[in-house]
Design an enzyme around this catalytic site. Structure first.
Site, PDB file in Angstrom:
ATOM      1  N   LYS A  49       0.843  -1.208   0.000  1.00 45.89           N
ATOM      2  CA  LYS A  49       0.000   0.000   0.000  1.00 45.89           C
ATOM      3  C   LYS A  49       0.871   1.247   0.000  1.00 45.89           C
ATOM      4  O   LYS A  49       2.070   1.177   0.327  1.00 45.89           O
ATOM      5  CB  LYS A  49      -0.902  -0.031   1.234  1.00 45.89           C
ATOM      6  CG  LYS A  49      -0.145   0.024   2.567  1.00 45.89           C
ATOM      7  CD  LYS A  49      -1.064  -0.221   3.759  1.00 45.89           C
ATOM      8  CE  LYS A  49      -0.285  -0.143   5.068  1.00 45.89           C
ATOM      9  NZ  LYS A  49      -1.138  -0.483   6.237  1.00 45.89           N
ATOM     10  N   ARG A  85     -11.475   0.060  14.095  1.00 44.14           N
ATOM     11  CA  ARG A  85     -11.452   0.788  12.822  1.00 44.14           C
ATOM     12  C   ARG A  85     -12.369   0.024  11.875  1.00 44.14           C
ATOM     13  O   ARG A  85     -13.574  -0.005  12.084  1.00 44.14           O
ATOM     14  CB  ARG A  85     -10.022   0.904  12.273  1.00 44.14           C
ATOM     15  CG  ARG A  85      -9.085   1.684  13.203  1.00 44.14           C
ATOM     16  CD  ARG A  85      -7.779   2.056  12.538  1.00 44.14           C
ATOM     17  NE  ARG A  85      -7.211   1.004  11.687  1.00 44.14           N
ATOM     18  CZ  ARG A  85      -5.956   0.951  11.289  1.00 44.14           C
ATOM     19  NH1 ARG A  85      -5.105   1.899  11.647  1.00 44.14           N
ATOM     20  NH2 ARG A  85      -5.529  -0.023  10.532  1.00 44.14           N
ATOM     21  N   TYR A 142      14.629  30.436   7.779  1.00 39.96           N
ATOM     22  CA  TYR A 142      13.534  31.324   8.189  1.00 39.96           C
ATOM     23  C   TYR A 142      13.501  31.513   9.699  1.00 39.96           C
ATOM     24  O   TYR A 142      13.849  30.600  10.449  1.00 39.96           O
ATOM     25  CB  TYR A 142      12.194  30.707   7.805  1.00 39.96           C
ATOM     26  CG  TYR A 142      11.939  30.602   6.329  1.00 39.96           C
ATOM     27  CD1 TYR A 142      11.976  31.729   5.515  1.00 39.96           C
ATOM     28  CD2 TYR A 142      11.604  29.381   5.763  1.00 39.96           C
ATOM     29  CE1 TYR A 142      11.694  31.624   4.155  1.00 39.96           C
ATOM     30  CE2 TYR A 142      11.320  29.272   4.410  1.00 39.96           C
ATOM     31  CZ  TYR A 142      11.373  30.387   3.616  1.00 39.96           C
ATOM     32  OH  TYR A 142      11.092  30.279   2.291  1.00 39.96           O
ATOM     33  N   MET A 161      10.369  24.098   2.684  1.00 37.18           N
ATOM     34  CA  MET A 161       9.648  23.158   1.824  1.00 37.18           C
ATOM     35  C   MET A 161      10.597  22.398   0.897  1.00 37.18           C
ATOM     36  O   MET A 161      10.434  21.204   0.660  1.00 37.18           O
ATOM     37  CB  MET A 161       8.606  23.907   0.987  1.00 37.18           C
ATOM     38  CG  MET A 161       7.721  22.985   0.171  1.00 37.18           C
ATOM     39  SD  MET A 161       6.592  23.867  -0.910  1.00 37.18           S
ATOM     40  CE  MET A 161       5.525  24.664   0.280  1.00 37.18           C
TER      41      MET A 161
END
Ligand SMILES: *Cc1c(COP(=O)(O)O)cnc(C)c1O
Length: 380
Positions: free
Chosen positions: A34, A132, A265, A313
């Site tokens: 998966k 679930r 940053y 990013m």
């Protein structure tokens, strides 16, 4: 086309892990591919696992199952999470086993099989404590009863009964024992309703390695297939698994800076002494999660060096101190553990980020190139 980073996937490691786990579990294995094979590439991983002896493939969704079929892979495949309006016709036509947890889904599968004029092969899922998917409580005998009715009518064949464990990485836990007991009872209910499943399965990687009573006919292996120890490096997972993925890149800029220089940053990081900064062209969009800021290290110039300042990013900065580093130098973000505390591992990144290794592997972004080593000839 050249990418800014590569995830090098060693398919020999995948094959070796299949053999290692099979020898311990002593059952058939389902290679869980998966989420694009936990980020490794579902098709090449599936082929390598099948060649090494895995009998089944496991995926979450219909589209993942159909992608395997489109690649020419015809091996037994189970898909287990579906919207009630999924295209079950296509799954049935492709010969994919459908994991079924509710009577709503069962009805949709039966309708699709009826339209096609071909019986669907289903595997009924019991909820044994994860809360679930799967049927719990009174829903289980109801699901089983309808399934038996449709099986007698010829619309479906119930091949499997299965469930999923909540805390298999804690082998002695009372939760695990209770899930096994609930599962055995669910199995008894299914058999007394007249079902005769060939394939009973409960174990994931951790249980395959450490919990014999969960193994039944087959173990579904995810994390360990990719060479990551589900127990974090000590104990029952220390069986010689080989990490398949190496995430690497290249230094794209180098600068010598004085003390007091702000990096990246925000006000977060200022150099304490003159030092050399190396820029890496990978950021959180590529899987270097911000949650690991302040702890993460990479392998560069034959040493571990810290990522400093905010991970952006697309890029991040490594403080290399006085190490001689040049543009073009190779950097390993994580890779196999060579036993010498050299290059960081997926498990370490997971610890730094406060998450599990699964999230680190599946977080490796789409623009990172996948480069498969030891790809072998076709198999189905
Ligand atoms: C993801 C998944 C697995 C694989 O689990 P690991 O702990 O990674 O081995 C097995 N079964 C199901 C149903 C899953 O969703």
């Amino acid at each position: 086309m050249s990418a800014l980073g590569e995830a090098v996937v060693d398919l020999d490691a995948i094959a070796s892990n299949v053999r290692t786990i099979a020898s311990i579990a002593g059952t058939e294995l389902m290679a869980v591919v998966k989420a694009d094979g936990f980020g490794h590439g579902a098709v090449p991983v599936a082929r390598a696992a099948l060649l090494a002896g895995a009998g089944w493939l496991g995926v979450t969704s219909a589209s993942e199952a159909l992608a395997l079929r489109s690649a020419g892979i015809t091996a037994p495949t189970l898909s287990w999470l579906h919207r009630p309006d999924d295209d079950f016709d296509q799954l049935i036509a492709a010969g994919v086993d459908v994991g079924v947890s509710t009577t709503t889904h069962l009805q949709a599968v039966v309708d699709a099989a009826h339209r096609l004029g071909v019986p669907a092969t289903v595997q009924l899922k019991a909820d044994t404590g994860l809360s679930r998917n799967g049927a719990a409580g009174d829903d289980w005998p109801e699901l089983v009863g309808w399934a038996r009715k449709y099986e007698v009518e010829g619309g479906i064949r119930v091949r499997g009964v299965w469930s999923h464990l909540a805390d298999a990485d804690a082998p002695g836990s009372p939760g695990l024992a209770s899930q096994v007991a609930v599962f055995e009872e669910a199995l008894r209910v299914a058999r007394s309703a007249g079902l005769d499943p060939d394939l009973v399965h409960l174990a994931n990687s951790a249980a395959a390695l450490a919990a014999p009573r969960t193994r039944f006919d087959l173990c579904r292996i995810g994390l360990a297939l990719y060479g990551v120890d589900p127990f974090g490096g000590t104990g029952p997972g220390d069986v010689g698994l080989r990490a398949a993925m190496t995430l690497r890149t290249t230094v794209v800029n180098v600068k010598r800076v004085p003390a007091g220089t702000g990096v990246s940053y925000g006000p977060g990081y200022v150099t304490g002494a003159p030092t050399t900064l190396a820029l890496l062209p990978l950021g959180y969009a590529d899987g270097l999660t911000r949650a690991a800021e302040g702890r993460a290290e990479v392998w560069l110039g034959g040493r571990r060096r810290p990522i400093v300042g905010r991970i952006a990013m697309d890029q991040c900065v490594v403080d290399v101190g006085d190490l001689p580093v040049a543009i073009g130098d190779r950097v390993v973000v994580f890779g196999p553990d060579r036993g010498d505390h050299a290059q960081p591992t997926v498990a370490e990144w997971a610890r730094w980020a406060g998450t599990n290794p699964h999230e680190i592997l599946t977080g490796v972004g789409a623009r990172v190139a996948r480069d498969h080593l030891h790809e072998r000839a076709e198999t189905s």
